[in-house]
Enzyme design. Sequence first.
Site, PDB file in Angstrom:
ATOM      1  N   CYS A  47      -4.292  13.838 -20.867  1.00  0.00           N
ATOM      2  CA  CYS A  47      -3.911  12.836 -21.849  1.00  0.00           C
ATOM      3  C   CYS A  47      -3.643  11.641 -21.092  1.00  0.00           C
ATOM      4  O   CYS A  47      -3.900  10.428 -21.729  1.00  0.00           O
ATOM      5  CB  CYS A  47      -2.840  13.117 -22.995  1.00  0.00           C
ATOM      6  SG  CYS A  47      -1.065  12.655 -21.858  1.00  0.00           S
ATOM      7  N   ILE A  88       3.887   4.050  -1.082  1.00  0.00           N
ATOM      8  CA  ILE A  88       3.931   4.975  -2.279  1.00  0.00           C
ATOM      9  C   ILE A  88       5.128   5.224  -2.408  1.00  0.00           C
ATOM     10  O   ILE A  88       5.753   6.159  -3.217  1.00  0.00           O
ATOM     11  CB  ILE A  88       2.850   5.960  -2.593  1.00  0.00           C
ATOM     12  CG1 ILE A  88       2.849   6.953  -1.410  1.00  0.00           C
ATOM     13  CG2 ILE A  88       1.391   5.404  -2.781  1.00  0.00           C
ATOM     14  CD1 ILE A  88       2.173   8.294  -1.834  1.00  0.00           C
ATOM     15  N   THR A 127       0.699  -3.033   8.657  1.00  0.00           N
ATOM     16  CA  THR A 127      -0.509  -2.241   8.085  1.00  0.00           C
ATOM     17  C   THR A 127      -1.622  -2.582   9.262  1.00  0.00           C
ATOM     18  O   THR A 127      -1.869  -3.530   9.839  1.00  0.00           O
ATOM     19  CB  THR A 127      -1.034  -2.788   6.948  1.00  0.00           C
ATOM     20  OG1 THR A 127      -2.244  -2.048   6.610  1.00  0.00           O
ATOM     21  CG2 THR A 127      -1.274  -4.441   6.688  1.00  0.00           C
ATOM     22  N   SER A 128      -2.405  -1.429   9.481  1.00  0.00           N
ATOM     23  CA  SER A 128      -3.386  -1.267  10.477  1.00  0.00           C
ATOM     24  C   SER A 128      -4.897  -2.063  10.081  1.00  0.00           C
ATOM     25  O   SER A 128      -5.557  -2.344  10.834  1.00  0.00           O
ATOM     26  CB  SER A 128      -3.803   0.204  10.570  1.00  0.00           C
ATOM     27  OG  SER A 128      -4.359   0.764   9.302  1.00  0.00           O
ATOM     28  N   CYS A 177       9.163  -4.651  12.930  1.00  0.00           N
ATOM     29  CA  CYS A 177       9.413  -5.682  11.712  1.00  0.00           C
ATOM     30  C   CYS A 177      10.805  -5.617  11.267  1.00  0.00           C
ATOM     31  O   CYS A 177      11.311  -6.796  10.825  1.00  0.00           O
ATOM     32  CB  CYS A 177       8.556  -5.389  10.521  1.00  0.00           C
ATOM     33  SG  CYS A 177       8.385  -3.994   9.819  1.00  0.00           S
ATOM     34  N   GLN A 192       0.798  -1.109   0.052  1.00  0.00           N
ATOM     35  CA  GLN A 192       0.156   0.017  -0.027  1.00  0.00           C
ATOM     36  C   GLN A 192       0.641   1.296   0.110  1.00  0.00           C
ATOM     37  O   GLN A 192       0.401   2.467  -0.305  1.00  0.00           O
ATOM     38  CB  GLN A 192      -0.948  -0.120   1.277  1.00  0.00           C
ATOM     39  CG  GLN A 192      -1.692  -1.268   1.269  1.00  0.00           C
ATOM     40  CD  GLN A 192      -2.492  -1.314   2.779  1.00  0.00           C
ATOM     41  OE1 GLN A 192      -3.434  -0.731   3.106  1.00  0.00           O
ATOM     42  NE2 GLN A 192      -1.694  -2.129   3.635  1.00  0.00           N
ATOM     43  N   CYS A 212       0.325  18.511 -25.597  1.00  0.00           N
ATOM     44  CA  CYS A 212      -0.594  18.549 -24.552  1.00  0.00           C
ATOM     45  C   CYS A 212      -0.470  19.433 -23.452  1.00  0.00           C
ATOM     46  O   CYS A 212      -1.486  20.329 -23.180  1.00  0.00           O
ATOM     47  CB  CYS A 212      -0.306  16.888 -24.099  1.00  0.00           C
ATOM     48  SG  CYS A 212      -1.476  16.299 -22.658  1.00  0.00           S
ATOM     49  N   CYS A 230      -0.904  12.602 -16.225  1.00  0.00           N
ATOM     50  CA  CYS A 230      -1.495  13.744 -17.094  1.00  0.00           C
ATOM     51  C   CYS A 230      -2.984  13.483 -16.848  1.00  0.00           C
ATOM     52  O   CYS A 230      -3.914  12.718 -17.052  1.00  0.00           O
ATOM     53  CB  CYS A 230      -1.155  13.842 -18.445  1.00  0.00           C
ATOM     54  SG  CYS A 230      -1.722  15.196 -19.196  1.00  0.00           S
ATOM     55  N   HIS A 237      -1.297   1.385  -4.458  1.00  0.00           N
ATOM     56  CA  HIS A 237      -1.727   2.690  -4.373  1.00  0.00           C
ATOM     57  C   HIS A 237      -1.038   3.663  -5.018  1.00  0.00           C
ATOM     58  O   HIS A 237      -1.064   4.969  -4.831  1.00  0.00           O
ATOM     59  CB  HIS A 237      -1.729   3.271  -2.663  1.00  0.00           C
ATOM     60  CG  HIS A 237      -2.790   2.589  -1.807  1.00  0.00           C
ATOM     61  ND1 HIS A 237      -2.638   2.359  -0.497  1.00  0.00           N
ATOM     62  CD2 HIS A 237      -3.830   1.887  -2.152  1.00  0.00           C
ATOM     63  CE1 HIS A 237      -3.945   1.832  -0.168  1.00  0.00           C
ATOM     64  NE2 HIS A 237      -4.568   1.602  -1.025  1.00  0.00           N
TER      65      HIS A 237
HETATM   66  P1  OAD Z   1      -1.274   2.918   8.999  1.00  0.00           P
HETATM   67  O1  OAD Z   1      -0.443   4.301   9.461  1.00  0.00           O
HETATM   68  O2  OAD Z   1      -2.774   2.932   8.847  1.00  0.00           O
HETATM   69  O3  OAD Z   1      -0.781   1.758  10.158  1.00  0.00           O
HETATM   70  C1  OAD Z   1       0.568   1.616  10.132  1.00  0.00           C
HETATM   71  C2  OAD Z   1       0.643   0.095  10.780  1.00  0.00           C
HETATM   72  O4  OAD Z   1       2.027  -0.163  10.990  1.00  0.00           O
HETATM   73  C3  OAD Z   1       0.074   0.099  12.246  1.00  0.00           C
HETATM   74  O5  OAD Z   1      -0.849  -0.946  12.341  1.00  0.00           O
HETATM   75  C4  OAD Z   1       1.286   0.051  13.441  1.00  0.00           C
HETATM   76  O6  OAD Z   1       0.971  -0.611  14.673  1.00  0.00           O
HETATM   77  C5  OAD Z   1       2.246  -0.463  12.339  1.00  0.00           C
HETATM   78  N1  OAD Z   1       3.594  -0.541  12.719  1.00  0.00           N
HETATM   79  C6  OAD Z   1       4.128   1.092  12.929  1.00  0.00           C
HETATM   80  N2  OAD Z   1       5.584   0.837  13.048  1.00  0.00           N
HETATM   81  C7  OAD Z   1       5.889  -0.463  12.813  1.00  0.00           C
HETATM   82  C8  OAD Z   1       7.076  -1.152  12.760  1.00  0.00           C
HETATM   83  N3  OAD Z   1       8.109  -0.659  12.984  1.00  0.00           N
HETATM   84  N4  OAD Z   1       6.821  -2.553  12.593  1.00  0.00           N
HETATM   85  C9  OAD Z   1       5.836  -3.133  12.312  1.00  0.00           C
HETATM   86  N5  OAD Z   1       4.788  -2.604  12.313  1.00  0.00           N
HETATM   87  C10 OAD Z   1       4.789  -1.231  12.499  1.00  0.00           C
HETATM   88  O7  OAD Z   1      -0.575   2.693   7.591  1.00  0.00           O
HETATM   89  P2  OAD Z   1      -1.371   1.651   6.495  1.00  0.00           P
HETATM   90  O8  OAD Z   1      -2.090   0.301   7.067  1.00  0.00           O
HETATM   91  O9  OAD Z   1      -0.446   1.248   5.405  1.00  0.00           O
HETATM   92  O10 OAD Z   1      -3.944   4.775   1.560  1.00  0.00           O
HETATM   93  O11 OAD Z   1      -2.413   2.477   5.842  1.00  0.00           O
HETATM   94  C11 OAD Z   1      -3.288   1.851   4.838  1.00  0.00           C
HETATM   95  C12 OAD Z   1      -3.661   3.096   3.973  1.00  0.00           C
HETATM   96  O12 OAD Z   1      -4.218   4.324   4.444  1.00  0.00           O
HETATM   97  C13 OAD Z   1      -2.379   4.173   3.355  1.00  0.00           C
HETATM   98  O13 OAD Z   1      -1.903   3.035   2.130  1.00  0.00           O
HETATM   99  C14 OAD Z   1      -2.967   5.059   2.798  1.00  0.00           C
HETATM  100  C15 OAD Z   1      -3.724   5.368   4.137  1.00  0.00           C
HETATM  101  O14 OAD Z   1      -4.853   6.267   4.077  1.00  0.00           O
HETATM  102  C16 OAD Z   1      -4.194   5.901   0.858  1.00  0.00           C
HETATM  103  O15 OAD Z   1      -3.302   6.791   0.765  1.00  0.00           O
HETATM  104  C17 OAD Z   1      -4.963   5.425  -0.370  1.00  0.00           C
END
Ligand code: OAD
Length: 284
Positions: free
Chosen positions: A144, A117, A225-226, A268, A115, A187, A141, A133
Site C-alpha cells: 500500500c 539514516i 562526507t566522501s 568534526c 545522507q 493490507c 509497505c 536517504h
Molecule cells: P562515506 O563512508 O563514503 O564517507 C565518510 C566520510 O567521512 C569520509 O570522507 C571520511 O574521511 C569522513 N570522516 C570519517 N570520520 C570523520 C570524522 N570523525 N569527522 C569528519 N569526517 C570524518 O560516507 P558518506 O559520504 O555519507 O548511501 O556516503 C554517502 C552515501 O554512500 C551514504 O549515504 C550511503 C553510502 O553508500 C546510501 O545508502 C544510498
Amino acid sequence: GIDPFTKMTRPSSDLTAFREHFAKAKHIAIITGAGVSAESGVPTFRGPGGFWRKWQAQDLATPEAFSRDPSLVWEFYHYRREVMRSKMPNPAHLAIAECEARLGQQGRSVVIITQNIDELHHRAGSKHVYEIHGSLFKTRCMSCGEVKANHKSPICPALDGKGAPDPNTKEARIPVELLPRCERKSCNGLLRPHVVWFGETLDSDILTAVERELEKCDLCLVVGTSSIVYPAAMFAPQVASRGVPVAEFNMECTPATQRFKYHFEGPCGSTLPPALERHESEAV
Ligand code: OAD
C-alpha cells in the site's frame, strides 16, 4: 592561498575568516554524511567496519537483494537498528543542533541536509532536517506504500536475536510472512526499510525542497562526507559555484575539496563546536 607548485587555489583553514562569514550568514545549509556519526561509533561506509558478514552496504542495500532474499536484508537492517540503541549524538551533532536553536532566536535559519539514516541529528535536537536517504526507523509497505515511523525493538518477533554481523553467522532464513508486515487492516503487505537503496532515485519532493534551501543559503558547511555519491556530492559544489562560501569538515581531502573556500581537517566532533559556537557579534 595559491599553491606554488600546482598554481591552484587551496582552500583556507583560517577559522577567524570563516567565523566572519558565519557571523553574517542568515541562511546556513549543513550537508552531512556518515563521518558526522563516526565519533558516535557508527561505522562509515567506505572506512573500516563497512562490512556486515561478508557483504558491504552496496551488496545488500539494493532492490534486487531485497527481492531475492528479504530475510537477509531485514537481518542487516535489524542489526543496524539495534546497534543505534547504544549510540548517542556526539559533540558535532550537538553543536549543529545548538546552533540551529540559537540562530533561530535571531531570525536566522539553519537547515541540515543529511545522507545519514541513523536519526542522530533528530536525537541531538535538530528540527529542520532533510533525510535525503530516508531513515532506519521508518518502514514503507511494498503493497500500500504507507510510510510509518517505527522504533520497535525488535521490529518483529522473528528477528529477535538475529542479524549478528560475524561472517560465520548462519542465515536466519525467516519465512516472508514472519518478516515485518503492514499493520493496516486488509493490507498485511511486506514492509521494507524506508531508505534509498542503490539504483533508486531520491524522493522528488525532498529534492525540490533541498534545491530551494541550496539556492537560498549564504553559507554552506559540508561535514563528514566522501562527496562521491550523487546527487548529494554535487550539492556543495553547486553552492560554491554561486560564489557562496563553503566550508568542508573532514578527516581528509575529498574530490570536491578544491572547489571550496575552507577546509578544516580533523574529527568534526573537535572542529565543528568551535566553528559554530556563539560569535561575539551575536545579539542573543
Ligand atoms: P562515506 O563512508 O563514503 O564517507 C565518510 C566520510 O567521512 C569520509 O570522507 C571520511 O574521511 C569522513 N570522516 C570519517 N570520520 C570523520 C570524522 N570523525 N569527522 C569528519 N569526517 C570524518 O560516507 P558518506 O559520504 O555519507 O548511501 O556516503 C554517502 C552515501 O554512500 C551514504 O549515504 C550511503 C553510502 O553508500 C546510501 O545508502 C544510498
